[in-house]
Design an enzyme around this catalytic site. Structure first.
Site, PDB file in Angstrom:
ATOM      1  N   ILE A 113     -29.311   5.261  26.291  1.00 17.79           N
ATOM      2  CA  ILE A 113     -29.435   4.290  27.372  1.00 17.79           C
ATOM      3  C   ILE A 113     -28.903   2.952  26.873  1.00 17.79           C
ATOM      4  CG2 ILE A 113     -31.798   3.614  26.763  1.00 17.79           C
ATOM      5  CD1 ILE A 113     -32.336   3.318  29.808  1.00 17.79           C
ATOM      6  N   VAL A 144     -30.621   3.946  21.751  1.00 13.83           N
ATOM      7  CA  VAL A 144     -30.336   2.714  22.489  1.00 13.83           C
ATOM      8  C   VAL A 144     -28.892   2.323  22.192  1.00 13.83           C
ATOM      9  CG1 VAL A 144     -30.938   0.291  22.831  1.00 13.83           C
ATOM     10  CG2 VAL A 144     -32.741   1.982  22.380  1.00 13.83           C
ATOM     11  N   LYS A 145     -28.097   2.160  23.234  1.00 14.91           N
ATOM     12  CA  LYS A 145     -26.681   1.830  23.065  1.00 14.91           C
ATOM     13  C   LYS A 145     -26.505   0.312  22.934  1.00 14.91           C
ATOM     14  CE  LYS A 145     -23.587   4.095  25.531  1.00 14.91           C
ATOM     15  NZ  LYS A 145     -22.887   4.680  26.715  1.00 14.91           N
ATOM     16  N   ILE A 146     -25.884  -0.096  21.832  1.00 10.68           N
ATOM     17  CA  ILE A 146     -25.606  -1.512  21.585  1.00 10.68           C
ATOM     18  C   ILE A 146     -24.113  -1.671  21.336  1.00 10.68           C
ATOM     19  CG2 ILE A 146     -26.042  -3.493  20.089  1.00 10.68           C
ATOM     20  CD1 ILE A 146     -28.758  -2.328  19.438  1.00 10.68           C
TER      21      ILE A 146
END
Length: 555
Positions: A113, A144-146
Site C-alpha cells: 500500500i 508500505v510503498k515509499i
C-alpha cells in the site's frame, strides 16, 4: 501440436525463481474469490496497489456502496475516507495471502500500500504516514510503498529501523538504486542496534522498466538517424540487468555479510512497470527477458494473462558478457546524443507527478461516490439533461458515439489481424488489436468516472456497422483482394485518428473537470500516436506491395 496450458507457463516462471505478483487489487477481486483463484491457479504470490488501481475499483460494481454510505453519513474528510477504503481492502488482501506468507517463511504473500505521494518531498511526514499505515492494517505481510526520492531515502531508513516492511518504489537509475540499498542497510543496522530481530524485516526495491524504453525511444525517434533507430527498445532491459548486477555486488560486500550473519533478509529486486506500452514490442517482453532467480515481477492483469497464454522462458541465465553488452548499450546511447542521467531524472519527476495526479483522481472518485450516496436522484437528472440537450447530456451522446465507433474498431482490427495471421503484419496487427481493445476499456472507465452509462443499443449498432461494411449486396462476406490490405489500413488509420481526437477533447475538458486525469489522457494520446505511426508504415508497405508492383495501364 498443443502447447502448455496457461497455468503451466506461470508455473515454469515460478519454478525459475521469479515471484509472480499481480499489480491490481479491488474489492471485487477479494469478495468475488478471483484473487484466491489467481493464487491457486496462476501461482500469484503477492499483489501491489496504487491510487489509480483503487480509483478504477471504485467505479466498478457496488462492492463499496455500503461503506461509502457509512462514510458519507459520518462526514470524514476525503483523505480519511480514502485511507479507510484502501486500508480495509489491503488488510483483507493480507488475510487472503496469509497462507502464502506462512508457506514461504515470510518471503512472499505480500500486499503493498502506498503512502500519499504528495508527501514525497517530506521525509518526516512520509515516515509518519508509513507508521500509521503499518499500525492500521496491522498485518505482518504488509509492505508500505515509499518513493525513492532523496527525501524518501531518509524515510526508508527510518521505517526499516522501526521494523516496518518497505516496498521502495519509483527507482529508475543505478545510482539511486545503490542509494536505496544503502538506506535499507542503514535501517537494518539501526534496527539491530535497537535489539530488533532482523529476520522479521523484509523489503523489495521496485525498479521501473517499461517507462525507460518509452522515454529513451522518444528521444531516439527525435534524433531520427539510422544509428539512433537501431538502439530503440533495448535500454529498459539493459538497465534492469545492470541493476541486478549491482545487487549481486552488494551481497558480496563485508557490510552486507555482517548483516546477513545477524539474520538480515535480502532486499529483493522487483521489476515494476512491466506492461508493454509500445505495441511494436511483444506484450510479455518485460517478463520473459527478466527471468532472474530471486526477483519479483509484478504484472498488470493483462500482462499476467498474456504471459499465461503465450509467455516463454529465455535460454541460459544472464552471463557476464551480457552485462558487458548492457553497459556498452549505454555508451552507444551517449554517443548517439541521449543523456541517460537526464532520462532517469525526467522519469522520476514525471513518476511523482503521475503518482500525485492518480492520488488526486482517487480522492475525486471517493468524493464523487460519497456525494452520490447523498444524492440518489443524480441518475434521473442525468437522463433529464440528455433529453433537454444540456452540456452533460451532449457529453453523454458524444462519448457513446465514440464508444460505439470503438466497438466497430475493435472488430476491424481483430479481423485484419486474423486475415494476416502467420506473417509479420499479423503480429503487429494482433498487438494493435489488443491495445485498441484496452483503449476502449479506458474509454469505458472514463465514462464511468463521469457518470455516463454506456448505451448498449449504440454499441450493437457499432458492431453491426463493422459487419455490414464487409458484406456484398447479396449478403456474403467480401473475399479478400490485394486491395484489402490498403483499404483496411486506411480504415484503421482513420479510426485511430478519430480516437485521438476524442482524447484531445477530453484532455481539454480535464482542465476544468477534476474527474478527468490529464496525465492518463496524455498517455492515451501517446498510445494513439504510436498506433497511427505503425499503421502508416503498414499502409505504405501495402501500397508499395500492391500498387507499385502492378504494370502501368495501357493507354
Amino acid at each position: 501440436m498443443s502447447g502448455p496450458t496457461a497455468p503451466d507457463r506461470l508455473a515454469a516462471l515460478s519454478d525459475a525463481g521469479v515471484s509472480v505478483w499481480l499489480d491490481d487489487l479491488s474489492r471485487e477481486l477479494l469478495v468475488g474469490g478471483e484473487l484466491k483463484g489467481l493464487i491457486v491457479d496462476n501461482h500469484v504470490v503477492g499483489v501491489t496497489t496504487n491510487p489509480t488501481i483503487f480509483a478504477s475499483a471504485l467505479s466498478k460494481g457496488d462492492r463499496y456502496t455500503a461503506q461509502l454510505r457509512r462514510l458519507a453519513a459520518a462526514g470524514p474528510g476525503v483523505d480519511e475516507a480514502v485511507f479507510a477504503l484502501t486500508t480495509d481492502d489491503v488488510r483483507d488482501a493480507c488475510d487472503v495471502f496469509a497462507p502464502v506468507h506462512e508457506r514461504t517463511s515470510g518471503i512472499d504473500g505480500r500486499v503493498s500500500i502506498e503512502v500519499d505521494p504528495r508527501l514525497a518531498q517530506d521525509a518526516t511526514a512520509t515516515g509518519e504516514q508509513a507508521r500509521r499505515l503499518w499500525e492500521t492494517v496491522d498485518r505482518p505481510n504488509l509492505f508500505v510503498k515509499i518513493p525513492a526520492t532523496r527525501e524518501g531515502l531518509e524515510a526508508i531508513t527510518a521505517a526499516i529501523a522501526e521494523g516496518i516492511n518497505v516496498n521502495v518504489t519509483l527507482i529508475f537509475s543505478l545510482d539511486r538504486y545503490r542509494e536505496v540499498m544503502d538506506a535499507y542497510q542503514s535501517g537494518l543496522e539501526q534496527a539491530h542496534a535497537a535489539g530488533r530481530t532482523l529476520a522479521d524485516i523484509h523489503s523489495v526495491a521496485s525498479f521501473f522498466v517499461s517507462r525507460v524504453d518509452t522515454e529513451v525511444d522518444h528521444r531516439l525517434d527525435a534524433l531520427g538517424t539510422p544509428e539512433a533507430r537501431a538502439l530503440r527498445g533495448k535500454a529498459a532491459i539493459a538497465n534492469a540487468r545492470l541493476a541486478f548486477r549491482a545487487y549481486e555486488e552488494m551481497l558480496l560486500e563485508p557490510r552486507w555479510q555482517v548483516l546477513a550473519a545477524a539474520g538480515a533478509r535480502m532486499q529483493r529486486p522487483l521489476w515494476a512497470s512491466t506492461g508493454v506500452k509500445d505495441p511494436a514490442y511483444p506484450d510479455t517482453r518485460y517478463v520473459s527477458e527478466l527471468v532472474i532467480a530471486g526477483t519479483v515481477n509484478t504484472m498488470p492483469g493483462a500482462t499476467l494473462a498474456a504471459y499465461a497464454d503465450h509467455g516463454a522462458l529465455p535460454g541460459p541465465p544472464v552471463e557476464a558478457e551480457e552485462f558487458a553488452a548492457a553497459a556498452a548499450h549505454f555508451e552507444a546511447l551517449e554517443r548517439a546524443g541521449v543523456d541517460f542521467g537526464d532520462v532517469t531524472d525526467t522519469l522520476e519527476h514525471e513518476g511523482l507527478a503521475k503518482f500525485e495526479a492518480s492520488w488526486k483522481e482517487l480522492g475525486a472518485s471517493v468524493e464523487r461516490e460519497m456525494m452520490s450516496q447523498n444524492d440518489q436522484d443524480g441518475t434521473i437528472r442525468g437522463h433529464q439533461d440528455e433529453a433537454s440537450g444540456t452540456g452533460s447530456g451532449l457529453l453523454a451522446i458524444y462519448l457513446n458515439d465514440h464508444y460505439s465507433a470503438a466497438t466497430g474498431g475493435v472488430e476491424l482490427f481483430r479481423r485484419a489481424a486474423k486475415a494476416n495471421a502467420g506473417d509479420e503484419d499479423g503480429e503487429v496487427l494482433s498487438g494493435l488489436a489488443r491495445r485498441i481493445a484496452e483503449d476502449r476499456d479506458s474509454l469505458a472507465q472514463i465514462m464511468a468516472d463521469l457518470g455516463v452509462p454506456i448505451s448498449h443499443s449504440k454499441v450493437a449498432m457499432g458492431w453491426l456497422a463493422e459487419k455490414a461494411g464487409r458484406l456484398k449486396p447479396n449478403g456474403h462476406v467480401i473475399s479478400r483482394s490485394p486491395l484489402s490490405d490498403i483499404l483496411e489500413a486506411e480504415s484503421m488509420l482513420v479510426a485511430v485518428h478519430g480516437k485521438a481526437a476524442a482524447w484531445r477533447t477530453l484532455r481539454a475538458l480535464a482542465e476544468t473537470d477534476g474527474r478527468l486525469s490529464p496525465t492518463a489522457l496524455e498517455t492515451l494520446l501517446e498510445r494513439a500516436d504510436q498506433q497511427a505511426s505503425l499503421l502508416e508504415e503498414a499502409r505504405s508497405a501495402a501500397v508499395q506491395r500492391v500498387l507499385h508492383s502492378q504494370p502501368s495501364p495501357t493507354p
